[in-house]
Scaffold this active site. Structure first.
Site, short mmCIF file in Angstrom:
data_model
loop_
_atom_site.label_atom_id
_atom_site.label_comp_id
_atom_site.label_asym_id
_atom_site.label_seq_id
_atom_site.Cartn_x
_atom_site.Cartn_y
_atom_site.Cartn_z
N CYS A 19 0.84 -1.19 0.00
CA CYS A 19 0.00 0.00 0.00
C CYS A 19 0.89 1.25 0.00
O CYS A 19 1.93 1.25 0.66
CB CYS A 19 -0.91 0.01 1.23
SG CYS A 19 -2.29 -1.14 1.05
N PRO A 20 0.51 2.23 -0.79
CA PRO A 20 -0.82 2.47 -1.36
C PRO A 20 -0.99 1.96 -2.80
O PRO A 20 -2.04 2.22 -3.39
CB PRO A 20 -0.91 4.00 -1.35
CG PRO A 20 0.49 4.44 -1.65
CD PRO A 20 1.37 3.42 -0.92
#
Length: 84
Positions: A19-20
């Site tokens: 992530c992201p």
């Protein structure tokens, strides 16, 4: 909530990405889909369990279910009506 495999639902493979990036890739894919369509996001970063639902809430989409299959996190997203 479990996610039953369904060959009619497209998959977005973001395994091995942190992530992201899974959220960004989901955002890019959802932009090409119609409201009400479903998308299975396949991820390995446990951060998607918090980040993807938060992104969905902010952008008018919905997490239908989440599940784990053989070390993969599956998040089924229903595309909302709001463009993101």
């Amino acid at each position: 909530m479990s996610v039953a495999p369904d060959a009619s639902i497209p998959e977005l493979d973001v395994r091995r990405l942190l992530c992201p990036i899974p959220v960004i890739r989901t955002q890019d894919r959802v932009k090409t889909m119609v409201p009400g369509a479903l998308l299975d996001v396949l991820a390995t970063d446990p951060g998607v369990l918090n980040d993807l639902p938060a992104w969905c809430r902010i952008n008018g989409h919905r997490v239908v279910a989440t599940d784990r299959r053989d070390g993969t996190i599956v998040v089924r997203v229903e595309v909302g009506g709001a463009a993101s």
